[in-house]
Design a protein around this motif. Structure first.
Motif, PDB file in Angstrom:
ATOM      1  N   ILE A 203     -33.977  25.459 -32.162  1.00 45.75           N
ATOM      2  CA  ILE A 203     -33.383  25.703 -33.483  1.00 45.75           C
ATOM      3  C   ILE A 203     -32.497  24.529 -33.894  1.00 45.75           C
ATOM      4  O   ILE A 203     -32.525  24.080 -35.043  1.00 45.75           O
ATOM      5  N   LEU A 207     -33.100  22.128 -37.276  1.00 47.23           N
ATOM      6  CA  LEU A 207     -32.120  22.049 -38.359  1.00 47.23           C
ATOM      7  C   LEU A 207     -31.538  20.659 -38.539  1.00 47.23           C
ATOM      8  O   LEU A 207     -31.131  20.288 -39.651  1.00 47.23           O
ATOM      9  N   THR A 208     -31.472  19.859 -37.467  1.00 49.26           N
ATOM     10  CA  THR A 208     -30.810  18.557 -37.561  1.00 49.26           C
ATOM     11  C   THR A 208     -31.760  17.413 -37.895  1.00 49.26           C
ATOM     12  O   THR A 208     -31.385  16.495 -38.642  1.00 49.26           O
ATOM     13  N   LEU A 335     -23.791  21.685 -36.049  1.00 53.57           N
ATOM     14  CA  LEU A 335     -24.356  22.657 -36.978  1.00 53.57           C
ATOM     15  C   LEU A 335     -23.315  23.148 -37.973  1.00 53.57           C
ATOM     16  O   LEU A 335     -23.638  23.383 -39.158  1.00 53.57           O
ATOM     17  N   HIS A 340     -24.135  24.945 -41.416  1.00 50.73           N
ATOM     18  CA  HIS A 340     -24.700  26.134 -40.771  1.00 50.73           C
ATOM     19  C   HIS A 340     -23.679  26.734 -39.797  1.00 50.73           C
ATOM     20  O   HIS A 340     -23.927  26.793 -38.578  1.00 50.73           O
ATOM     21  N   ILE A 343     -24.977  29.762 -37.684  1.00 56.03           N
ATOM     22  CA  ILE A 343     -25.940  29.359 -36.659  1.00 56.03           C
ATOM     23  C   ILE A 343     -25.230  28.557 -35.573  1.00 56.03           C
ATOM     24  O   ILE A 343     -25.567  28.649 -34.388  1.00 56.03           O
TER      25      ILE A 343
END
Length: 536
Positions: A203, A207-208, A335, A340, A343
């Motif tokens: 994850i 996302l990154t 994050l 986020h 998250i």
């Protein structure tokens, strides 16, 4: 002190006082992944960035390359001698008892100190969730141990940073209790924790990577390849981030508890290392590219070691609050910064749940080193006592767990990781030499797994270990000879006299070509062995 315990003797000893074989190839690979993915990537990413900036990606490649060639050497020896003991056992079989003791003693720095480092890393994530997720202000004096510096040869504490790390104590003792219950149960729990870590990192990467900006990767190597002093730069970061890979050799310590070890140990070693290397590179790119990974500087503009007083002063400045290098929970912090926060908190929770699996494997490895050293008579044999119900070496496990908790309570994660690396690199160096010596001394012995191009791979492994050791911080390098001197004193006081090999207690089948010489003939005039006169 140069007496050698042959491989046949080692295998025979293991059969007489053995551990239960319960681990298959999938369990073993998961144990390796569980040992490798942990504090090194979840926490030490920040320390690596402080030393190398975005160039830490090259640091991961360097450290991974050294581990890869060392893994090939480990695989050959582990498949030939599928018993507990890792580098200690291999050295005993090739180089003799004194060097084996030195390796076994150094492995304490690898396993026990590494377990302490991971305990402190876990503490950083749990405190982040408590303070940022729940809004509770945990007392500073109970959230970290003091900062330590070497005053000559005497370590000096600085209690202004903290007094004792309570969460690190709690997790170390909890994992110790799980290990006492049993190996199979521990492996099942570990499989769940490995899945949590892999999902969390997947994850993070997803996302990154889409928000990576090339501007965040420049300057790529602010401290150069070697830095202004020992322990800095890309190679200095590689010496520290080496900690992120070393769990793979814990797989070899589980050889005596593995079904079909000749096949499964190499699978566990090389498979887990290859799997984790890909993850590390993607995570490092995502972290550095998303928010930047530039180091903070001292007031005079000079480079500073992570964890030092000057580093902590720089991170206390408001303008550095969001820097990756200043975070104790690096990946969760990234994050949160890129938008986020929930998250990020979830990833912190995943680390909170998953990092104990690394502590589990480190303590597991340490207890098995102690177990086999005690089985050889170099440590008190009472340490080999098995629990009547759980069939685990519970005395040595409890002793190790308490020592891990104490170290985790008093030392910061970066210093513990570097100290652990010093012992690990020494052990890996000895394994690299041992595999070459055994090829010369016993070329015809069956090798279920043979290191490819051994006369290239093994020297590369040895030289790589020496290079990384040389680039550790000065304090970490000094710990190894001081610790080794203490170990030699213990060996000559106890182990030299109590050694089973030294006392002639060697479990070797009578017809084995490696069996020790027969009894010395009686002196002239002495009664014949077995005669009535001798019995009288």
């Amino acid at each position: 002190m140069w007496r050698v315990k042959s491989l046949d003797a080692i295998l025979a000893t293991a059969e007489k006082k053995s551990l239960h074989r319960s681990l298959g190839p999938i369990q073993l690979t998961l144990l390796g992944i569980g040992a490798i993915i942990g504090t090194g990537i979840f926490v030490l990413t920040a320390a690596a960035a402080q030393k190398a900036g975005p160039g830490m990606m090259i640091s991961f490649v360097i450290a991974g390359a050294v581990c890869a060639v060392a893994a090939l050497c480990y695989s050959e020896l582990a498949s030939m001698a599928p018993v507990s003991g890792s580098a200690y056992t291999y050295t005993y079989a090739v180089m003799g008892e004194l060097l084996a003791w030195c390796v076994g003693w150094a492995l304490i720095l690898e396993y026990a100190v590494a377990a302490s480092a991971v305990s402190v890393g876990w503490s950083g994530y749990v405190l982040g969730l408590i303070e940022k997720g729940l809004g509770f202000d945990f007392p500073d004096m109970l959230s970290a141990g003091p900062a330590w510096s070497m005053n000559g040869l005497i370590p000096t504490p600085d209690f202004s940073v903290g007094l004792i790390n309570v969460p690190a104590i709690i997790v170390a003792l909890a994992v110790t209790g799980l290990l006492i219950i049993g190996t199979t149960e521990s492996a099942r729990v570990n499989a769940i924790l490995v899945a949590i870590k892999v999902v969390a990192l997947t994850i993070f990467i997803a996302l990154t990577l889409p928000v990576v900006e090339t501007a965040n990767l420049s300057p790529f190597a602010p401290n150069g390849m070697f830095g202004a002093y020992s322990g800095m730069g890309i190679v200095g970061a590689a010496a520290s981030i080496f900690f992120a890979y070393v769990g793979f050799d814990a797989v070899s310590t589980a050889a005596e508890e593995t079904k079909n070890p000749q096949r499964n140990v190499p699978i566990g070693l090389i498979g887990s290392l290859a799997f984790c290397t890909v993850f590390y590179l993607l995570v490092a790119l995502g972290a550095a590219g998303a928010i930047g990974a530039q180091p903070v500087l001292a007031a005079d503009g000079s480079a500073v070691q992570p964890g030092s007083a000057a580093f902590m002063a720089a991170c206390a400045l408001t303008e550095n609050a969001d820097r990756l290098v200043c975070s104790n929970e690096a990946l969760a912090h990234v994050l949160r910064v890129i938008g986020h926060p929930q998250i990020g908190n979830a990833l912190g929770t995943a680390a909170l749940l998953a990092l104990p699996s690394v502590i589990l494997m480190m303590i597991f490895g340490q207890t098995r080193i102690f177990f086999v050293m005690a089985r050889d008579g170099l440590l008190p044999e009472g340490l080999t006592k098995m629990h009547s119900k759980w069939k685990t070496p519970y005395i040595v496990t409890l002793f190790t767990g308490i020592a891990v908790a104490i170290a985790g309570a008093l030392f910061p994660v970066g210093q513990l990781a570097d100290i652990s690396n010093s012992g690990t690199l020494f052990a890996f160096f000895m394994v690299s030499i041992a595999v070459l010596m055994l090829r010369v001394k016993d070329p015809n012995r069956h090798r279920p797994f043979k290191t490819p191009a051994v006369w290239v791979i093994a020297p590369l492994s040895a030289l790589g270990c020496l290079a990384l050791f040389w680039n550790l911080p000065h304090d970490a390098k000094m710990v190894l000879p001081i610790w080794g001197a203490i170990g030699l004193v213990i060996y000559f006081i106890y182990g030299f006299r109590k050694s089973h090999v030294g006392r002639g207690i060697v479990d070797v089948p009578e017809l084995s070509p490696d069996a020790p010489p027969g009894p010395v003939p009686p002196m002239p005039g002495a009664p014949a062995p077995g005669s009535d006169e001798e019995r009288r």
